[in-house]
Write an enzyme that holds these catalytic residues in place. Sequence first.
Site, mmCIF file in Angstrom:
data_model
loop_
_atom_site.group_PDB
_atom_site.id
_atom_site.type_symbol
_atom_site.label_atom_id
_atom_site.label_comp_id
_atom_site.label_asym_id
_atom_site.label_seq_id
_atom_site.Cartn_x
_atom_site.Cartn_y
_atom_site.Cartn_z
ATOM 1 N N ASP A 50 0.840 -1.203 0.000
ATOM 2 C CA ASP A 50 0.000 0.000 0.000
ATOM 3 C C ASP A 50 0.877 1.256 0.000
ATOM 4 O O ASP A 50 0.639 2.201 -0.751
ATOM 5 C CB ASP A 50 -0.900 -0.029 1.247
ATOM 6 N N HIS A 59 -4.746 2.391 -6.851
ATOM 7 C CA HIS A 59 -5.968 2.138 -6.092
ATOM 8 C C HIS A 59 -7.188 1.991 -7.015
ATOM 9 O O HIS A 59 -8.090 1.213 -6.712
ATOM 10 C CB HIS A 59 -6.205 3.252 -5.065
ATOM 11 N N HIS A 62 -7.021 -1.447 -8.314
ATOM 12 C CA HIS A 62 -7.359 -2.306 -7.163
ATOM 13 C C HIS A 62 -8.877 -2.391 -6.985
ATOM 14 O O HIS A 62 -9.444 -3.475 -6.866
ATOM 15 C CB HIS A 62 -6.715 -1.751 -5.893
ATOM 16 N N HIS A 115 -5.671 -5.826 0.972
ATOM 17 C CA HIS A 115 -5.718 -4.561 0.230
ATOM 18 C C HIS A 115 -4.356 -4.207 -0.386
ATOM 19 O O HIS A 115 -4.241 -4.002 -1.593
ATOM 20 C CB HIS A 115 -6.188 -3.463 1.192
#
Length: 371
Positions: free
Chosen positions: A172, A257, A260, A274
Amino acid sequence: MTQRGYGGPLRYVQGPGVLADLGIYVEPLAKSALIIIDGFFWNTLTPQIEKSLTERGVTSRFVRFGGESTDAEVARCVAEGRAAEAGVVIGVGGGKALDTAKITAFNIGARIATVPTIASTDSPTSSIGVIYSAEGVYDRVVRCGRNPDITLVDSALIIRAPVRFLVSGIGDALSTWYEARSNLESRSNNYIGDGYAATIAGSQIARACHEVLMRDGRAAYVAAKGGKLTQAVENIIEANTLLSGLGFENCGVSAAHGIHDALTALEPTHHFFHGEKVAFGVICLLVLENRDPAELNEALDFCIDLGLPTTLSDLGLNDVSPADLIKVGELAMLPSNVIHSVPVALTAELVADCIWTASSLADLRKSTRQL
Ligand SMILES: [Zn+2]
């Protein structure tokens, strides 16, 4: 004239054993605290937290976090907070427990303290909370109007969690600088208030996040796998928590993101954290923006060394069809997706083609790189 904005927690304290000092930081905020604590830590941490608060004259009421940051869970915590007349809400646990604490505090007008027990999310320092359905499906973002008054990171607690959490946090955090750069180049707004241009402080924090990861990421991974709390591990905990948290909120996110979020439509990805999916999104972002091959290889080698996913098959998507990838591209193109802050013109086909190409380049790198 462009307006610039910056935001962050009032205090950030990190180190082994700092949880014992919680009362010192909470006392100036309020005399009554609601503590929302992950059930896993109910037996081990509750007595220590109560002692630390009592010593400073702060009364405490504990709620065992239900496991999902839902509207119903927030409503339950709000009722507890009102009953306790809590002036501060303290969240102890992973990202969802902290999100619930932040949103609860927002609803009752209380101050916020966050105590993350893993270093895998950007939640501890940010003013943003996420609501999910009872089944764990993303629902919406809640802007809580203020960042935490104190973020307390006890690294002795973090090092006891399975190393996969730290590695996921690194995935992340790896997105932070690349996505900040997308926003800087496309002159997109950050997440402070209604959105501003990034400050020098914000963009330099995102840059520092990257430098720390590249310098200490591998050494921290090796140490943390063995349960050892070295300086490199402390640096990575700060990068994952403070630098990444401030970096994304003050600069913005983009295609790592965005891709994602779109990939979560494919069921096999649900088995990954995540930050693991975001790491693959980073590779896609670098291909989408056609960055220097040396930079792409640096990111690929870093992820491969840490066991972060870089290919579709790493994410369980060996059998993904061209139609599936186009569906992901179309989801990424929804106006609500964060992908649009990249400085390139987008189509669903281009997004799908870049995902396929990123995965293929990663396969090539795995088979040809020097070990
Ligand atoms: Zn993230």
